[in-house]
Motif scaffolding. Structure first.
Motif, PDB file in Angstrom:
ATOM      1  N   ARG A  54       0.814  -1.223   0.000  1.00 35.88           N
ATOM      2  CA  ARG A  54       0.000   0.000   0.000  1.00 35.88           C
ATOM      3  C   ARG A  54       0.845   1.269   0.000  1.00 35.88           C
ATOM      4  O   ARG A  54       0.335   2.353  -0.267  1.00 35.88           O
ATOM      5  CB  ARG A  54      -0.910   0.043   1.237  1.00 35.88           C
ATOM      6  CG  ARG A  54      -2.092  -0.873   1.190  1.00 35.88           C
ATOM      7  CD  ARG A  54      -3.046  -0.585   2.338  1.00 35.88           C
ATOM      8  NE  ARG A  54      -2.437  -0.614   3.654  1.00 35.88           N
ATOM      9  CZ  ARG A  54      -2.328  -1.686   4.429  1.00 35.88           C
ATOM     10  NH1 ARG A  54      -2.778  -2.847   4.021  1.00 35.88           N
ATOM     11  NH2 ARG A  54      -1.763  -1.599   5.616  1.00 35.88           N
ATOM     12  N   GLY A  55       2.123   1.153   0.340  1.00 36.81           N
ATOM     13  CA  GLY A  55       2.943   2.355   0.471  1.00 36.81           C
ATOM     14  C   GLY A  55       4.316   2.179  -0.135  1.00 36.81           C
ATOM     15  O   GLY A  55       4.476   1.622  -1.218  1.00 36.81           O
ATOM     16  N   TYR A  56       5.297   2.657   0.613  1.00 35.15           N
ATOM     17  CA  TYR A  56       6.692   2.635   0.166  1.00 35.15           C
ATOM     18  C   TYR A  56       7.539   2.192   1.348  1.00 35.15           C
ATOM     19  O   TYR A  56       7.286   2.595   2.489  1.00 35.15           O
ATOM     20  CB  TYR A  56       7.105   4.037  -0.293  1.00 35.15           C
ATOM     21  CG  TYR A  56       8.481   4.109  -0.874  1.00 35.15           C
ATOM     22  CD1 TYR A  56       8.773   3.540  -2.107  1.00 35.15           C
ATOM     23  CD2 TYR A  56       9.503   4.779  -0.205  1.00 35.15           C
ATOM     24  CE1 TYR A  56      10.039   3.622  -2.655  1.00 35.15           C
ATOM     25  CE2 TYR A  56      10.776   4.865  -0.746  1.00 35.15           C
ATOM     26  CZ  TYR A  56      11.033   4.282  -1.971  1.00 35.15           C
ATOM     27  OH  TYR A  56      12.301   4.352  -2.503  1.00 35.15           O
ATOM     28  N   CYS A  57       8.529   1.369   1.085  1.00 33.77           N
ATOM     29  CA  CYS A  57       9.369   0.835   2.160  1.00 33.77           C
ATOM     30  C   CYS A  57      10.823   0.854   1.722  1.00 33.77           C
ATOM     31  O   CYS A  57      11.145   0.507   0.584  1.00 33.77           O
ATOM     32  CB  CYS A  57       8.934  -0.595   2.487  1.00 33.77           C
ATOM     33  SG  CYS A  57       9.837  -1.365   3.850  1.00 33.77           S
ATOM     34  N   GLY A  72       6.102   3.986   4.772  1.00 33.58           N
ATOM     35  CA  GLY A  72       5.088   5.016   4.858  1.00 33.58           C
ATOM     36  C   GLY A  72       4.261   5.081   3.599  1.00 33.58           C
ATOM     37  O   GLY A  72       4.469   4.313   2.657  1.00 33.58           O
ATOM     38  N   SER A  73       3.331   6.024   3.598  1.00 27.19           N
ATOM     39  CA  SER A  73       2.461   6.228   2.449  1.00 27.19           C
ATOM     40  C   SER A  73       1.928   7.652   2.491  1.00 27.19           C
ATOM     41  O   SER A  73       1.967   8.307   3.533  1.00 27.19           O
ATOM     42  CB  SER A  73       1.302   5.225   2.452  1.00 27.19           C
ATOM     43  OG  SER A  73       0.533   5.387   3.631  1.00 27.19           O
ATOM     44  N   ALA A  83       6.294   5.557   9.118  1.00 27.36           N
ATOM     45  CA  ALA A  83       6.061   4.614  10.214  1.00 27.36           C
ATOM     46  C   ALA A  83       7.176   3.588  10.336  1.00 27.36           C
ATOM     47  O   ALA A  83       7.909   3.327   9.389  1.00 27.36           O
ATOM     48  CB  ALA A  83       4.727   3.892   9.995  1.00 27.36           C
ATOM     49  N   LYS A  84       7.264   3.052  11.515  1.00 27.30           N
ATOM     50  CA  LYS A  84       8.122   1.909  11.830  1.00 27.30           C
ATOM     51  C   LYS A  84       9.561   2.084  11.354  1.00 27.30           C
ATOM     52  O   LYS A  84      10.111   1.262  10.643  1.00 27.30           O
ATOM     53  CB  LYS A  84       7.487   0.628  11.323  1.00 27.30           C
ATOM     54  CG  LYS A  84       6.167   0.350  12.046  1.00 27.30           C
ATOM     55  CD  LYS A  84       5.595  -0.981  11.660  1.00 27.30           C
ATOM     56  CE  LYS A  84       4.306  -1.242  12.395  1.00 27.30           C
ATOM     57  NZ  LYS A  84       3.117  -0.892  11.617  1.00 27.30           N
ATOM     58  N   PHE A 117       4.985  15.895   6.242  1.00 29.94           N
ATOM     59  CA  PHE A 117       5.411  14.605   6.792  1.00 29.94           C
ATOM     60  C   PHE A 117       4.827  14.486   8.191  1.00 29.94           C
ATOM     61  O   PHE A 117       4.834  15.467   8.952  1.00 29.94           O
ATOM     62  CB  PHE A 117       6.933  14.522   6.896  1.00 29.94           C
ATOM     63  CG  PHE A 117       7.642  14.719   5.588  1.00 29.94           C
ATOM     64  CD1 PHE A 117       7.413  13.865   4.521  1.00 29.94           C
ATOM     65  CD2 PHE A 117       8.537  15.758   5.428  1.00 29.94           C
ATOM     66  CE1 PHE A 117       8.077  14.052   3.315  1.00 29.94           C
ATOM     67  CE2 PHE A 117       9.208  15.948   4.231  1.00 29.94           C
ATOM     68  CZ  PHE A 117       8.977  15.091   3.172  1.00 29.94           C
ATOM     69  N   GLN A 118       4.378  13.290   8.530  1.00 25.45           N
ATOM     70  CA  GLN A 118       3.828  13.068   9.867  1.00 25.45           C
ATOM     71  C   GLN A 118       4.282  11.699  10.352  1.00 25.45           C
ATOM     72  O   GLN A 118       4.389  10.750   9.578  1.00 25.45           O
ATOM     73  CB  GLN A 118       2.296  13.126   9.814  1.00 25.45           C
ATOM     74  CG  GLN A 118       1.645  13.100  11.179  1.00 25.45           C
ATOM     75  CD  GLN A 118       0.142  13.184  11.058  1.00 25.45           C
ATOM     76  OE1 GLN A 118      -0.512  12.184  10.808  1.00 25.45           O
ATOM     77  NE2 GLN A 118      -0.394  14.386  11.219  1.00 25.45           N
TER      78      GLN A 118
END
Length: 167
Positions: A54-57, A72-73, A83-84, A117-118
């Motif tokens: 669903r996002g980018y890693c 994140g996404s 995230a993470k 960015f959050q």
């Protein structure tokens, strides 16, 4: 001669390595809050694969070993939710977390939809809070999600303003 760490987009084959690293890295967070049921420790491999899809890693590799990761996404409002961010315990405090954060921000800043960015972390996670503040993030909210845990949400603008704030 030592090997250097490379940061690259994660592949589907990295998911299992990321999940194992995530489990290792979040042990200290679970201990800090007295809660071993936090989502990073209960996430399944299928859930992780779906999250990556669903996002980018990104992953950081030392040779063939995945030693750090972030994902994140970007949502419909233009918020890039990061995230993470995880770094193997033996490689912490060498700037790798900051390098990963910079790399994922650069990726999302190139996306025309990313306006800000959050990210979030626990209120007792001083190292995380210090890193995010040093990169220009400011607290926008806190939420009590468990008796011993408040999530601190931090944000900064994307684009040139973000890099000026963190310089």
């Amino acid at each position: 001669m030592g090997m250097s760490v490379t940061i690259v987009a994660a592949s589907a084959q990295d998911a299992e390595h990321i999940l194992k690293l995530q489990y290792l890295c979040y042990q200290s967070e679970a201990e800090l809050y007295g809660d071993y049921t936090i989502e990073p420790l209960t996430q399944t491999l299928d859930d992780l694969k779906a999250e990556i899809d669903r996002g980018y890693c990104l992953v950081a590799r030392l040779g063939d070993e995945v030693v750090a990761s972030v994902r994140g996404s970007v949502d419909a409002t233009g918020t890039a939710r990061i995230a993470k961010l995880i770094v193997h315990p033996r490689l912490r405090h060498h700037g790798l977390g900051g390098r990963l954060l910079d790399a994922i921000e650069a990726h999302f800043a190139a996306e025309p939809a990313a306006k800000r960015f959050q990210l979030f972390t626990g209120h007792r996670s001083e190292g995380n809070l210090r890193l995010y503040r040093s990169r220009g993030y400011a607290t926008v909210s806190t939420e009590q999600i468990a008796p011993r845990l408040r999530l601190v949400t931090m944000e900064k603008p994307a684009g040139a303003d973000a890099y000026a704030a963190s310089a």
